[in-house]
Design an enzyme around this catalytic site. Sequence first.
Site, short mmCIF file in Angstrom:
data_model
loop_
_atom_site.label_atom_id
_atom_site.label_comp_id
_atom_site.label_asym_id
_atom_site.label_seq_id
_atom_site.Cartn_x
_atom_site.Cartn_y
_atom_site.Cartn_z
N GLY A 10 -9.08 -11.51 3.12
CA GLY A 10 -8.61 -10.37 3.91
C GLY A 10 -9.76 -9.77 4.70
N GLN A 11 -9.46 -8.71 5.47
CA GLN A 11 -10.54 -8.19 6.33
C GLN A 11 -11.67 -7.54 5.52
OE1 GLN A 11 -9.03 -5.65 9.43
NE2 GLN A 11 -7.53 -4.66 8.13
N LEU A 36 -3.02 -12.63 -7.76
CA LEU A 36 -2.94 -11.58 -8.80
C LEU A 36 -1.57 -11.49 -9.44
CD1 LEU A 36 -5.00 -8.64 -7.22
CD2 LEU A 36 -5.76 -10.43 -8.79
N THR A 61 -0.47 -5.36 2.15
CA THR A 61 -0.86 -4.30 3.10
C THR A 61 0.13 -4.12 4.26
OG1 THR A 61 -2.23 -5.90 4.28
CG2 THR A 61 -3.33 -4.58 2.59
N THR A 100 -5.90 3.77 -0.61
CA THR A 100 -5.56 4.13 0.76
C THR A 100 -5.35 5.63 0.96
OG1 THR A 100 -3.82 3.86 2.42
CG2 THR A 100 -3.17 3.55 0.16
N TYR A 124 4.55 1.44 0.24
CA TYR A 124 3.16 0.94 0.17
C TYR A 124 2.27 1.97 -0.53
CZ TYR A 124 -1.61 0.07 1.87
OH TYR A 124 -2.96 -0.10 1.96
N1 LIG Z 1 -5.96 -2.21 6.27
C1 LIG Z 1 -6.03 -0.89 6.13
O1 LIG Z 1 -5.89 -0.13 7.10
C2 LIG Z 1 -6.33 -0.29 4.78
C3 LIG Z 1 -6.41 1.09 4.69
C4 LIG Z 1 -6.69 1.66 3.45
C5 LIG Z 1 -6.84 0.86 2.35
N2 LIG Z 1 -6.72 -0.49 2.44
C6 LIG Z 1 -6.82 -1.29 1.22
O2 LIG Z 1 -7.94 -2.16 1.30
C7 LIG Z 1 -7.67 -3.37 0.59
C8 LIG Z 1 -7.93 -4.56 1.47
O3 LIG Z 1 -7.19 -4.41 2.66
P1 LIG Z 1 -7.44 -5.30 3.96
O4 LIG Z 1 -7.36 -4.39 5.11
O5 LIG Z 1 -8.62 -6.18 3.79
O6 LIG Z 1 -6.08 -6.13 3.91
P2 LIG Z 1 -5.73 -7.61 4.36
O7 LIG Z 1 -6.59 -8.05 5.51
O8 LIG Z 1 -4.25 -7.65 4.47
O9 LIG Z 1 -6.21 -8.46 3.09
C9 LIG Z 1 -5.53 -8.43 1.88
C10 LIG Z 1 -5.71 -9.79 1.25
O10 LIG Z 1 -5.04 -9.80 0.00
C11 LIG Z 1 -4.37 -11.05 -0.12
N3 LIG Z 1 -3.28 -11.02 -1.07
C12 LIG Z 1 -1.99 -10.62 -0.88
N4 LIG Z 1 -1.28 -10.80 -2.00
C13 LIG Z 1 -2.13 -11.32 -2.92
C14 LIG Z 1 -2.00 -11.73 -4.26
N5 LIG Z 1 -0.82 -11.69 -4.89
N6 LIG Z 1 -3.08 -12.20 -4.90
C15 LIG Z 1 -4.27 -12.30 -4.29
N7 LIG Z 1 -4.45 -11.95 -3.01
C16 LIG Z 1 -3.40 -11.45 -2.34
C17 LIG Z 1 -3.90 -11.35 1.28
O11 LIG Z 1 -3.61 -12.72 1.40
P3 LIG Z 1 -2.46 -13.20 2.45
O12 LIG Z 1 -3.02 -12.92 3.80
O13 LIG Z 1 -2.31 -14.65 2.11
O14 LIG Z 1 -1.25 -12.38 2.15
C18 LIG Z 1 -5.11 -10.93 2.10
O15 LIG Z 1 -6.05 -11.98 2.24
C19 LIG Z 1 -6.22 -3.24 0.09
O16 LIG Z 1 -6.25 -2.73 -1.22
C20 LIG Z 1 -5.63 -2.17 1.00
O17 LIG Z 1 -4.56 -1.49 0.37
C21 LIG Z 1 -6.48 -1.09 3.65
#
Ligand SMILES: NC(=O)c1ccc[n+]([C@@H]2O[C@H](COP(=O)([O-])OP(=O)(O)OC[C@H]3O[C@@H](n4cnc5c(N)ncnc54)[C@H](OP(=O)(O)O)[C@@H]3O)[C@@H](O)[C@H]2O)c1
Length: 289
Positions: A10-11, A36, A61, A100, A124
Amino acid sequence: MRVLIAGAEGQIGRALAAAAPSGIEIRALGRTQLDLTRQGEAARRVAEFRPDVVVNAAGYTAVDRAEAEPDTARAVNEEGARHLADAVAEAGARMLHFSTDYVFDGERRRPYAPGDRPNPLNVYGASKLAGERAVLDILGDRAVVVRTAWVYAARGRNFLRTMLRLLNEREQVRVVSDQVGTPTSATSVALAAWAIAGRPDLHGIAHWTDDGVASWYDFAVAIQEEALHAKLLTRAAKVLPIATEEYPTPACRPRYSVLDCSATRAALQLAPDHWRAALRRTLREPTDG
Ligand SMILES: NC(=O)c1ccc[n+]([C@@H]2O[C@H](COP(=O)([O-])OP(=O)(O)OC[C@H]3O[C@@H](n4cnc5c(N)ncnc54)[C@H](OP(=O)(O)O)[C@@H]3O)[C@@H](O)[C@H]2O)c1
């Protein structure tokens, strides 16, 4: 220090690997290597590697899709976090878990502190709140929940990438101007996470975003200005501010979700850049097309 990263593709996961300090042994596991939701997999992976710290950058997400798939959102964000925390407890390690700004309802007009009362408006946010509570219940002072917001990176699915595409394709782009938060680069979150990983004395909830405040409209205008400057766009589209009501989405979002990061900044002795400077830097990074 040995660090296992879940959600490594993920990012934030990618930014963590890219910003890792030297001398740290990392095992970065994407979803295919550590899902997970698969029973026993987290425990197996943690037992194999014996990390000092586990970073959970995995998450469901898709904020709007979660309204139609609440069970899937909870399976990853709540149950998945619980499986990983159980494995971390068993191994006697520490855990960093991301959450978040969407745990808050956005009714107040001053930045939310870590101790402010959460009240999520959407599936979410509720699943993330349940996940952070599970992690803290299981691990107590061996866990840090890092709440961040509005995360973007040069790669992946995010507002920056969507805007660059729309600004390139369209004459006019309408963007919501009455939701306010802080755009935050994944790199900034990763740097704060590494600083926290190196501080076993820290525990509980930490807030971390880049500096400053913006609406999605402000962010879109800045993206266009900076992208024109960097020659990533060749002409300006019209960016129009609209109200949330004019852009209905399945999930309700908080109107105001600025996070008060002062305690984390003081503890880490680290000051994030202003979001606009971080945006400028991100636009110079390679993208995936
Ligand atoms: N993006 C935002 O604006 C934001 C804001 C606040 C907090 N956060 C938090 O920051 C964290 C990371 O977010 P991010 O922005 O990096 O999100 P992201 O780019 O969507 O990355 C999340 C990753 O988790 C993977 N994933 C999904 N289901 C899974 C599972 N069952 N087991 C293992 N991996 C799994 C996804 O894989 P797939 O791509 O294959 O689904 C993806 O690679 C999350 O906890 C999110 O809630 C994000």
